[in-house]
Structures are given as C-alpha cells and as structure tokens.
Write a protein that holds these residues in place. Structure first.
Motif, PDB file in Angstrom:
ATOM      1  N   SER A 158       0.812  -1.211   0.000  1.00  0.00           N
ATOM      2  CA  SER A 158       0.000   0.000   0.000  1.00  0.00           C
ATOM      3  C   SER A 158       0.845   1.262   0.000  1.00  0.00           C
ATOM      4  CB  SER A 158      -0.954  -0.015   1.199  1.00  0.00           C
ATOM      5  OG  SER A 158      -1.707   1.171   1.252  1.00  0.00           O
ATOM      6  N   LEU A 159       1.745   1.400   0.958  1.00  0.00           N
ATOM      7  CA  LEU A 159       2.551   2.616   1.030  1.00  0.00           C
ATOM      8  C   LEU A 159       3.510   2.699  -0.147  1.00  0.00           C
ATOM      9  CD1 LEU A 159       3.154   5.186   2.572  1.00  0.00           C
ATOM     10  CD2 LEU A 159       4.812   3.925   3.947  1.00  0.00           C
ATOM     11  N   PHE A 160       4.016   1.533  -0.607  1.00  0.00           N
ATOM     12  CA  PHE A 160       4.852   1.538  -1.804  1.00  0.00           C
ATOM     13  C   PHE A 160       4.129   2.205  -2.965  1.00  0.00           C
ATOM     14  CE2 PHE A 160       6.847  -2.848  -0.559  1.00  0.00           C
ATOM     15  CZ  PHE A 160       7.496  -2.252   0.508  1.00  0.00           C
ATOM     16  N   SER A 161       2.820   1.961  -3.048  1.00  0.00           N
ATOM     17  CA  SER A 161       2.065   2.415  -4.209  1.00  0.00           C
ATOM     18  C   SER A 161       2.050   3.930  -4.338  1.00  0.00           C
ATOM     19  CB  SER A 161       0.632   1.874  -4.174  1.00  0.00           C
ATOM     20  OG  SER A 161      -0.178   2.551  -3.229  1.00  0.00           O
ATOM     21  N   ARG A 162       2.217   4.649  -3.240  1.00  0.00           N
ATOM     22  CA  ARG A 162       2.189   6.123  -3.319  1.00  0.00           C
ATOM     23  C   ARG A 162       3.297   6.653  -4.201  1.00  0.00           C
ATOM     24  NH1 ARG A 162       3.998   9.200   1.841  1.00  0.00           N
ATOM     25  NH2 ARG A 162       5.947   8.473   0.898  1.00  0.00           N
ATOM     26  N   ASP A 163       4.525   6.125  -4.025  1.00  0.00           N
ATOM     27  CA  ASP A 163       5.631   6.571  -4.866  1.00  0.00           C
ATOM     28  C   ASP A 163       5.408   6.167  -6.309  1.00  0.00           C
ATOM     29  OD1 ASP A 163       6.715   7.473  -2.518  1.00  0.00           O
ATOM     30  OD2 ASP A 163       8.651   6.485  -2.772  1.00  0.00           O
ATOM     31  N   LEU A 164       4.846   4.978  -6.518  1.00  0.00           N
ATOM     32  CA  LEU A 164       4.548   4.514  -7.876  1.00  0.00           C
ATOM     33  C   LEU A 164       3.515   5.418  -8.542  1.00  0.00           C
ATOM     34  CD1 LEU A 164       5.098   2.245  -9.930  1.00  0.00           C
ATOM     35  CD2 LEU A 164       3.227   0.972  -8.894  1.00  0.00           C
ATOM     36  N   ILE A 165       2.504   5.844  -7.778  1.00  0.00           N
ATOM     37  CA  ILE A 165       1.469   6.746  -8.296  1.00  0.00           C
ATOM     38  C   ILE A 165       2.079   8.098  -8.664  1.00  0.00           C
ATOM     39  CG2 ILE A 165      -0.584   8.065  -7.607  1.00  0.00           C
ATOM     40  CD1 ILE A 165      -1.279   5.463  -5.906  1.00  0.00           C
ATOM     41  N   ALA A 166       2.980   8.586  -7.823  1.00  0.00           N
ATOM     42  CA  ALA A 166       3.657   9.850  -8.130  1.00  0.00           C
ATOM     43  C   ALA A 166       4.423   9.736  -9.439  1.00  0.00           C
ATOM     44  CB  ALA A 166       4.595  10.232  -6.988  1.00  0.00           C
ATOM     45  N   GLN A 167       5.122   8.615  -9.627  1.00  0.00           N
ATOM     46  CA  GLN A 167       5.889   8.418 -10.847  1.00  0.00           C
ATOM     47  C   GLN A 167       4.962   8.295 -12.062  1.00  0.00           C
ATOM     48  OE1 GLN A 167       7.845   4.964  -9.236  1.00  0.00           O
ATOM     49  NE2 GLN A 167       9.797   6.027  -9.028  1.00  0.00           N
ATOM     50  N   ALA A 168       3.857   7.557 -11.894  1.00  0.00           N
ATOM     51  CA  ALA A 168       2.912   7.384 -13.004  1.00  0.00           C
ATOM     52  C   ALA A 168       2.273   8.709 -13.400  1.00  0.00           C
ATOM     53  CB  ALA A 168       1.842   6.366 -12.613  1.00  0.00           C
ATOM     54  N   THR A 169       1.986   9.558 -12.405  1.00  0.00           N
ATOM     55  CA  THR A 169       1.430  10.886 -12.689  1.00  0.00           C
ATOM     56  C   THR A 169       2.404  11.717 -13.510  1.00  0.00           C
ATOM     57  OG1 THR A 169       0.108  10.862 -10.647  1.00  0.00           O
ATOM     58  CG2 THR A 169       0.572  13.016 -11.635  1.00  0.00           C
ATOM     59  N   ALA A 170       3.669  11.699 -13.093  1.00  0.00           N
ATOM     60  CA  ALA A 170       4.678  12.464 -13.822  1.00  0.00           C
ATOM     61  C   ALA A 170       4.864  11.934 -15.235  1.00  0.00           C
ATOM     62  CB  ALA A 170       6.005  12.421 -13.058  1.00  0.00           C
ATOM     63  N   ILE A 171       4.791  10.620 -15.403  1.00  0.00           N
ATOM     64  CA  ILE A 171       4.923  10.046 -16.746  1.00  0.00           C
ATOM     65  C   ILE A 171       3.775  10.527 -17.639  1.00  0.00           C
ATOM     66  CG2 ILE A 171       4.749   7.884 -18.050  1.00  0.00           C
ATOM     67  CD1 ILE A 171       6.352   6.584 -15.734  1.00  0.00           C
ATOM     68  N   GLY A 172       2.553  10.544 -17.089  1.00  0.00           N
ATOM     69  CA  GLY A 172       1.421  11.021 -17.867  1.00  0.00           C
ATOM     70  C   GLY A 172       1.582  12.460 -18.314  1.00  0.00           C
ATOM     71  N   LEU A 173       2.103  13.298 -17.415  1.00  0.00           N
ATOM     72  CA  LEU A 173       2.260  14.719 -17.730  1.00  0.00           C
ATOM     73  C   LEU A 173       3.476  14.995 -18.599  1.00  0.00           C
ATOM     74  CD1 LEU A 173       1.331  16.254 -14.244  1.00  0.00           C
ATOM     75  CD2 LEU A 173      -0.108  16.100 -16.292  1.00  0.00           C
ATOM     76  N   SER A 174       4.381  14.016 -18.703  1.00  0.00           N
ATOM     77  CA  SER A 174       5.640  14.248 -19.411  1.00  0.00           C
ATOM     78  C   SER A 174       5.466  14.398 -20.914  1.00  0.00           C
ATOM     79  CB  SER A 174       6.620  13.105 -19.130  1.00  0.00           C
ATOM     80  OG  SER A 174       6.175  11.887 -19.738  1.00  0.00           O
ATOM     81  N   HIS A 175       4.263  14.156 -21.445  1.00  0.00           N
ATOM     82  CA  HIS A 175       4.037  14.342 -22.882  1.00  0.00           C
ATOM     83  C   HIS A 175       4.104  15.819 -23.282  1.00  0.00           C
ATOM     84  CE1 HIS A 175       2.123  10.377 -22.075  1.00  0.00           C
ATOM     85  NE2 HIS A 175       2.654  10.091 -23.247  1.00  0.00           N
ATOM     86  N   ASN A 176       4.004  16.695 -22.272  1.00  0.00           N
ATOM     87  CA  ASN A 176       4.173  18.135 -22.512  1.00  0.00           C
ATOM     88  C   ASN A 176       3.209  18.699 -23.545  1.00  0.00           C
ATOM     89  OD1 ASN A 176       6.176  18.480 -20.590  1.00  0.00           O
ATOM     90  ND2 ASN A 176       7.843  18.112 -22.037  1.00  0.00           N
ATOM     91  N   THR A 177       2.010  18.162 -23.549  1.00  0.00           N
ATOM     92  CA  THR A 177       0.986  18.692 -24.461  1.00  0.00           C
ATOM     93  C   THR A 177      -0.108  19.438 -23.699  1.00  0.00           C
ATOM     94  OG1 THR A 177      -0.297  16.646 -24.356  1.00  0.00           O
ATOM     95  CG2 THR A 177       1.373  16.803 -26.071  1.00  0.00           C
ATOM     96  N   PHE A 178       0.126  19.734 -22.418  1.00  0.00           N
ATOM     97  CA  PHE A 178      -0.947  20.197 -21.555  1.00  0.00           C
ATOM     98  C   PHE A 178      -0.683  21.587 -20.973  1.00  0.00           C
ATOM     99  CE2 PHE A 178      -0.567  15.519 -21.192  1.00  0.00           C
ATOM    100  CZ  PHE A 178      -1.721  15.188 -21.879  1.00  0.00           C
ATOM    101  N   ASP A 179      -1.794  22.244 -20.644  1.00  0.00           N
ATOM    102  CA  ASP A 179      -1.734  23.590 -20.081  1.00  0.00           C
ATOM    103  C   ASP A 179      -2.288  23.650 -18.652  1.00  0.00           C
ATOM    104  OD1 ASP A 179      -0.929  24.807 -22.686  1.00  0.00           O
ATOM    105  OD2 ASP A 179      -2.902  24.057 -23.260  1.00  0.00           O
ATOM    106  N   ALA A 180      -2.846  22.559 -18.172  1.00  0.00           N
ATOM    107  CA  ALA A 180      -3.381  22.479 -16.809  1.00  0.00           C
ATOM    108  C   ALA A 180      -3.608  21.001 -16.505  1.00  0.00           C
ATOM    109  CB  ALA A 180      -4.689  23.259 -16.676  1.00  0.00           C
TER     110      ALA A 180
END
Length: 597
Positions: free
Chosen positions: A125-147
């Motif tokens: 469970s607690l491990f998953s928090r860091d994984l979620i943070a990484q997955a969020t950053a990966i999603g945003l890393s496409h750099n096609t977004f404004d918000a």
C-alpha cells in the motif's frame, strides 16, 4: 494571525529556503519554455491528436486554446473511484463547448486498503504512493498540456498524484472529488459487531452482513479515515473548489462542481490575468493550512507521512515537530468517527469544511492570504448551492450539529488531534483525539510481537488478559512496507472492555480508522534498521505519558543485541519482490517514508 501558527510557518520557510529556491528555479525554467505543445514536432502532434474528433483536433492544434490533462485513478473496484469512469467525458464536454480540450494523460494504480486490510497486499500500500507519483509524472511528461485535473481520493492515491503533479508545478492543477456514499448503519453498531466477532460471540455470516451494509454503494467510505482526510486537507489547502469535498456522490451539485472546476482551469491559465500554477498554490502557507485543518478535525495519522512527502516534492522540509507545535495551538473542533459516533455525511450536513475553515479563520489559525485555485481563502468559508442550475456560494452560518462541529467559541479539546511522543524507544505519533485522557498514561510490562498475526493468536489463546504495552515491531517501511495493523483494533478494544489497560507501540501504521485504543505508531527509526524496538523484550517495563510526550523502556537496552528477524517470506511473494529497491532505500516515517527525494 495566531503567533504560534506564524512561527511554525516561518520555521518551515527558513529551513526550506535553499530547497524551495531550487524547486522554484526548475518551475521557472519550465515556464520559460512557454506553451510546450507549440514546441512539439509535427509527428509528436499527430500522435497527440490521432484519436480526437475533428473539433478536438483543431482545438489542440490551435496553441491559443487550452488542453487540460486528466490523471485518472478510476477503477470499478474502489467505491470512491468508480464514479470517475464518466468524469473524463464530462470534463471534455464542458471544455469543448468553450472551445478547449482535455485528454486523459494517464491512469494511476488505485488499490483499496479496505480490500487488502490484514492481507499480504497491504504490504504494497505505502509503496504504491511513490509509484502513483511516478505514473502521474509520466502522464504529464508528454508536454501537451496547459493544466491538470487530478481524479483521485483515497489513501496513498491522492497524495501520490499531488507529489507527481508538483514535478509539473508550472501547470494550474486541481483535484476533482467524487463524494461520499450515503449512510446506512451507525458506526457504533459497526464497532459492536466487529468486537463481537473477534470475541467469538457471532459468526462470519453476521459479520459479513454488517460489513456489506457499511460499504454498500459507490462513493467514498463514510468514516473519517485517510481517504476523507485527503479530501478535507486538500480543500483546506485550496487544491479543490470550496465546499466540494463531501458533496454527495452522483448528485446534481456534484456534477456542476465538476464542470466548474474544469472551467476554473481556463481562468487561472498562464495566458490570463490570474495565473495560479500549482507551485504557487502549494507553499508554506497552504501546507500549514492543511496541517491545521488536519489537527482541528482529528484526521488520519497517515498525513504525518504524506504531508511531509508532499512538502518535499514542493521544496519544503516539514517535521513532526511542526505537527506537534501546531497541535498545541489548534483545538479539536470536530467529532467524526473514529473520534466520535458521527460520519462524514453528518459532518458535511453540520457545515462541513467551509464551517471548519470559518471557525479556524475566526481564531486566526489559518493563512487567509494563501493562494487557492479558486477565489480567495475567504471563499473557502462559503458553501456552494444550486440556483437556476448554477452554483452560487453563500457565507456559512454556525454549526447545524454542535455534537459534530463545535459551535463558535467552543471546542471538544483545547489541543489538536495528533501528538508526537519521544524517548529511548524512538519517536512516534499518537492520535489523541479518539483516546480518553485516562488511557493516555501507562506504566506496564511489554509484550513483544513480530507481526499483528502473533497478537491475534495470543488473544485467542487468552494471553492478553493483563495490563500491557503491546509492541509490534518489524512493521516499518523497510521491513514490510509499513502495513496498517487494523486487525488489532477489535482485539485490543475487547481487552480494554475487559478492564485491562493497554497501549500499542509499533513502527507500522493505523491511519485514520484507529479509534479508542491508544496507539503510538510510525516509531522511528524502525526496528529492522536497528531502531530501539529491536532491543526491547517481553517483560521489560515501559512508561508512557502522552501528555508529556514521553515513552521510555526502563530496562538498559544498551547491553543487548538487536533482534534480527527473518523476513524472507514477507519479501518474496504477492508482488512484494518487485519493491526490493523501495525496501532498501526508503526513508524513515519521519522523513515521509519515500524513495523519491
């Protein structure tokens, strides 16, 4: 402004000066690139719009328009997240009508602690928090977004999303809640049935029927655990719309709030006159506002870990001492289960987060000059209603239920819900808001266990019929992933009802669902890394005084060798072998129990 609140805020800012400056420098570098979608190649953009309809495609390729990232924690197993199935389409529709667009940038894991509670999966469970943070950053890393709009509520999920989004702190960002399920049975009845089952007085069929009535529909669970604490704290930090945290699931007002949140991203975009990037919203003032709301509401102890990690992601250094000092200045203003019989729906109907914020503001306990994603912090003392199918905000009155939210000028306790305890056994945290004063001081023999299942067996064998300090070690983040130990609550509750005095001391977790059993948790340094709990033995005398904030073993621990557990079985099954690097490198609970910083 209360001088004690200001002093803690100043302390945080002073100790974080260098780290915060480095973070803001990275954000400025991101901002200096301008609209990053405009820097993509034609091939990059073609991939971006390949699945879009004609109008959406035009909007995304028009760099004067906004494209909003959605990070979705949807699955149809977690009741709080099931409503998110349709949210992306709702958000896209709203923005499309206004000439803009949104895309699901990524999905993140969303495990349910209620399902894994007491099972091997809880160790992830607690491990998953860091994984979620990484997955969020990966999603945003496409750099096609404004918000960014974050669709997540529960336990490690929302904190992980926020940690990941802070890596893209140049983007305006908000959480979009889904709301709690309705109330079906009382919390008193839930506790009664669970303790009866633990004592062998009723069978599994009766227990199952009660649990099915407790968790019976879509929406967030109704007790004030980590999920609902996330919602309250993030609203207090200005990361969602005012009064939106606990509006009922699938209601008309909930639908309108989701639409308004999407529209708000247009108002605070970089090309407008009211630019509010996430890095500006999450500052030392918003962090303190969140902690103050946590303490005043008696929220989850998990946030003594999560908020430290979130703060670090934004370039701030929070300490448990900050929590402890703020707790001395902040009164307990709510009684929500497990701190009382009421649930989160009762809290919302009594005035909810807006009333809590108003009561705190009147006492000078929150920073009204913090920058939220909507309006000003004064707006977070107002409630949303529907008028002619549109949202209208109204000033909040007084408590509509003084048993749930204290009336103005009153409180349930002069100090907040959390307390730091330190001594020769290390440092830990106790949630005092749920514990009677008479149970906050104990001198008794230690009964030492290596995991919660050993405690269960000892109870079943009649070995807990005594005053005792129940020590459960080897449950920290490096040992087992820091699981929550809720199997122990009905058992130790029964021991207390038999007239014995007990306290739990552990390097594991309990979250917001811990109740009347006095529990000093998150003990640091953890035993598997040579912390003091590794040296204590059954039969040692332990002296605990929560009011003084002390915990001491009266034996001479310096003359002993540390207990070395064999945790190989815990390391190599049910997916836990995939987190070997986490176990090896994870920081202590005091430092946020993370490997990311």
């Amino acid at each position: 402004m209360d001088a004690r609140i200001k002093q803690v805020t100043d302390n945080i800012l002073a100790r974080s000066q260098s780290l915060r400056a480095q973070y803001l420098q990275r954000i400025e570098q991101q901002l200096a690139q301008g609209k990053q979608r405009a820097t993509l190649s034609c091939g990059n953009l073609a991939h971006t719009v390949a699945t879009c309809c004609g109008q959406e495609k035009q909007n995304i390729l028009d760099f004067t328009k906004m494209n909003v990232a959605i990070i979705n924690a949807y699955n149809d197993m977690v009741s709080a997240h099931q409503p998110y199935k349709d949210y992306p389409d709702q958000i896209k529709s709203v923005l499309l009508q206004l000439g803009h667009s949104a895309q699901v940038a990524g999905a993140v894991p969303a495990m349910c602690d209620g399902i894994t509670q007491g099972q091997a999966g809880m160790d992830l469970s607690l491990f998953s928090r860091d994984l979620i943070a990484q997955a969020t950053a990966i999603g945003l890393s496409h750099n096609t977004f404004d918000a960014t709009l974050l669709l997540g509520i529960c336990d490690k999920i929302a904190p992980g999303q926020l940690m990941g989004a802070l890596s893209f702190g140049h983007l305006p960002t908000a959480f979009v809640p889904s709301g709690p399920m309705g109330t079906k049975i009382s919390n008193k009845y839930k506790v009664q049935v669970r303790q009866q089952y633990a004592a062998g007085l009723i069978g599994k069929d009766e227990l199952q029927a009660m649990e099915n009535d407790s968790y019976h529909s879509v929406g967030t669970c109704t007790f004030y655990g980590t999920a609902n604490t996330n919602q309250l704290v993030f609203e207090a930090m200005g990361l969602m719309l005012p009064g939106s945290a606990f509006v009922p699931v699938n209601s008309k007002l909930r639908e309108k709030l989701t639409a308004l949140c999407a529209k708000q991203m247009l108002k605070i975009q970089s090309s407008g006159n009211d630019f509010r990037p996430l890095a500006k919203v999450v500052d030392e003032k918003s962090l303190v506002n969140g902690i103050v709301a946590l303490l005043a509401s008696g929220g989850s102890t998990n946030h003594t870990i999560h908020l430290i990690a979130v703060a670090r992601a934004a370039g701030f250094i929070l300490t448990w001492q900050d929590f402890s000092q703020l707790s001395e200045a902040v009164p307990l203003l709510t009684r929500i289960y497990p701190n009382g019989p009421a649930d989160i729906n009762d809290f919302h109907q009594a005035g909810g987060v807006p009333l809590l914020m108003k009561l705190l503001a009147d006492r000078g306990l929150i920073h009204l000059d913090a920058t939220p994603i909507y309006g000003s912090m004064q707006d977070y003392c107002k409630i949303p209603t529907l008028k002619n199918d549109e949202i209208v905000y109204h000033p909040i009155g007084d408590s509509l239920n003084p048993d749930v939210i204290a009336p103005r000028g009153q409180y349930f306790s002069p100090q907040g819900g959390l307390k730091m305890v330190s001594g020769n056994l290390g440092s830990g945290v106790i949630k005092v808001s749920a514990v009677e004063k008479t149970h906050q001081k104990l001198t008794a023999l230690a009964l030492v266990f290596e995991d919660q299942d050993e405690v269960v067996r000892a109870y079943q064998n009649g070995q807990l019929k005594q005053d005792a300090v129940i020590v459960v070690r080897n449950s920290g983040p490096a040992a087992r992933g820091m699981p929550e130990l809720h199997k122990l609550m009905p058992i130790l509750g029964n021991v207390m009802e038999e007239g014995y005095r007990v306290m739990l001391v552990t390097d594991g977790r309990l979250s917001g669902a811990s109740g009347k059993v006095p529990s000093i948790i998150h003990m640091s340094p953890e035993s598997v890394k040579g912390g003091p709990l590794a040296f204590i033995q059954t039969g040692d005398m332990v002296e605990i005084d929560v009011e003084k904030g002390t915990i001491h073993c009266l034996a001479d621990l310096s003359q002993r060798s540390a207990y070395q557990p064999d945790l190989s079985a815990a390391y190599y099954h049910s997916g836990r072998e995939l987190f070997a690097l986490f176990r090896k490198n994870v920081s202590s609970a005091q430092e946020g129990a993370t490997v990311l910083f």
